[in-house]
Write a protein that holds these residues in place. Sequence first.
Motif, PDB file in Angstrom:
ATOM      1  N   PRO A  12      14.398  52.006 -25.446  1.00 20.24           N
ATOM      2  CA  PRO A  12      14.324  52.614 -24.185  1.00 20.24           C
ATOM      3  C   PRO A  12      13.158  52.289 -23.302  1.00 20.24           C
ATOM      4  O   PRO A  12      11.951  51.939 -23.779  1.00 20.24           O
ATOM      5  N   GLU A  13      13.370  52.217 -21.963  1.00 17.66           N
ATOM      6  CA  GLU A  13      12.280  51.522 -21.027  1.00 17.66           C
ATOM      7  C   GLU A  13      10.933  52.360 -21.234  1.00 17.66           C
ATOM      8  O   GLU A  13       9.970  51.678 -21.039  1.00 17.66           O
ATOM      9  N   VAL A  14      11.075  53.711 -21.477  1.00 16.44           N
ATOM     10  CA  VAL A  14      10.034  54.633 -21.297  1.00 16.44           C
ATOM     11  C   VAL A  14       9.192  54.177 -22.709  1.00 16.44           C
ATOM     12  O   VAL A  14       7.710  54.130 -22.648  1.00 16.44           O
TER      13      VAL A  14
ATOM     14  N   GLU B 276       9.349  51.176 -24.319  1.00 13.72           N
ATOM     15  CA  GLU B 276       8.764  49.633 -24.130  1.00 13.72           C
ATOM     16  C   GLU B 276       7.638  49.885 -23.529  1.00 13.72           C
ATOM     17  O   GLU B 276       6.406  49.197 -23.725  1.00 13.72           O
ATOM     18  N   PHE B 277       7.498  50.728 -22.245  1.00 14.15           N
ATOM     19  CA  PHE B 277       6.487  50.754 -21.272  1.00 14.15           C
ATOM     20  C   PHE B 277       5.294  51.433 -21.998  1.00 14.15           C
ATOM     21  O   PHE B 277       3.904  50.889 -21.949  1.00 14.15           O
ATOM     22  N   SER B 278       5.326  52.604 -22.757  1.00 16.21           N
ATOM     23  CA  SER B 278       4.380  53.120 -23.510  1.00 16.21           C
ATOM     24  C   SER B 278       3.543  52.208 -24.741  1.00 16.21           C
ATOM     25  O   SER B 278       2.440  52.154 -24.862  1.00 16.21           O
TER      26      SER B 278
ATOM     27  N   GLN C 164       3.720  48.940 -24.632  1.00  9.64           N
ATOM     28  CA  GLN C 164       2.791  47.778 -24.071  1.00  9.64           C
ATOM     29  C   GLN C 164       1.590  48.267 -23.497  1.00  9.64           C
ATOM     30  O   GLN C 164       0.345  47.620 -23.553  1.00  9.64           O
TER      31      GLN C 164
ATOM     32  N   GLN D  82      16.907  46.269 -28.317  1.00  7.98           N
ATOM     33  CA  GLN D  82      16.297  46.866 -26.960  1.00  7.98           C
ATOM     34  C   GLN D  82      15.843  48.320 -27.273  1.00  7.98           C
ATOM     35  O   GLN D  82      16.611  49.237 -27.811  1.00  7.98           O
TER      36      GLN D  82
ATOM     37  N   ARG E 112       6.780  41.927 -29.165  1.00 10.16           N
ATOM     38  CA  ARG E 112       8.019  42.075 -28.616  1.00 10.16           C
ATOM     39  C   ARG E 112       7.514  41.515 -27.129  1.00 10.16           C
ATOM     40  O   ARG E 112       8.551  40.998 -26.419  1.00 10.16           O
ATOM     41  N   GLN E 113       6.579  41.235 -26.635  1.00 10.92           N
ATOM     42  CA  GLN E 113       6.200  40.424 -25.447  1.00 10.92           C
ATOM     43  C   GLN E 113       6.455  39.089 -25.848  1.00 10.92           C
ATOM     44  O   GLN E 113       6.965  38.323 -25.012  1.00 10.92           O
TER      45      GLN E 113
END
Length: 317
Positions: free
Chosen positions: A197-199, A201-203, A205, A195, A52-53
């Motif tokens: 959810p931001e949380v 994606e953050f988790s 990474q 896409q 995903r990066q």
Amino acid sequence: MGDTLFQAYTPLIVWTGLGLIIFRFVPKWFPKILGRCLYWVGIPIELIALARQGSSSEYQQVISTPFLAPVITIGALTIGLIVSLLFLWLWKNSISSPALNSSSEGSFLLAAILGNTGFVGLAIAPALVDANALNLAVLFSVIHNIVGPFGVGVAIASYFSYSRQHNKWWKILLDILMVPALWAFIIANLTKQIQLPEVVEFSLQQSVGFVIACAFLLTGIRLSQLQGWKSLKLAFLPAILRVVVIPLIVGIATTFIFNLPNSSRLAMVLMSGMPSAFVGLILAEEYNLDRDLIASSILVSTILLLFVLPLWVLIFG
């Protein structure tokens, strides 16, 4: 270069050191469970996060690089396999060498062939090569980590985990097709444009650092269980093959066959000469191979890299 090496080796030293300390306080089943969790869950999650990066334009530029890096990467794995098999045959037929059982033979090959191109390689390369050469190094790491540990590595581990009379080609093929990291990589690349959810994606990474820490922790626990010099002396040959012999052959080939610029040549030599991969220990846990030999090879090859790295910069840089 000193600062880069310090940054690259700090998590290795900290988490491996913690594993050396806590091994007396954890149950005997803990390293086996940790290794299996990394194999079935940790590494697949890490590959999904890295894929995903890779949706960035910078990654697209990397994968559009000509076929040079794939050819050299596959060539380095092939050279490693051939040279390691040759030295293993010489070892087995030497009167003065200690005998190796099937599980030790498998670990010998894994330690000599699979390199730590991700955790260590991509941490060191940016300080030593230019931007174009770094693209080649990144592509080398991606291809090596898919074809190496989860292709060649699983095939070797599967072959040497079964007794000779029960060793069937279809079992090895089935093991390769069932590798969770392979399916995770495929699914991640097919869905990386979706896409999340931001949380989430953050988790995802942030989990990469956790997986790396667990891999180092497992290595420390296994190192703490080594039986002194007996465990270490068997590791010197695969470690020397990994960080000296194989990168030297790659350096000669990239000089006289591919005629690469100095920086690109150095990038290929660096990536092909990284220490024995931590995933080799995870495969040893999953397929019940010689864990001591893998862990010892990681230790010896990592220390040996500190001495040969300046030599590669001097010769091929």
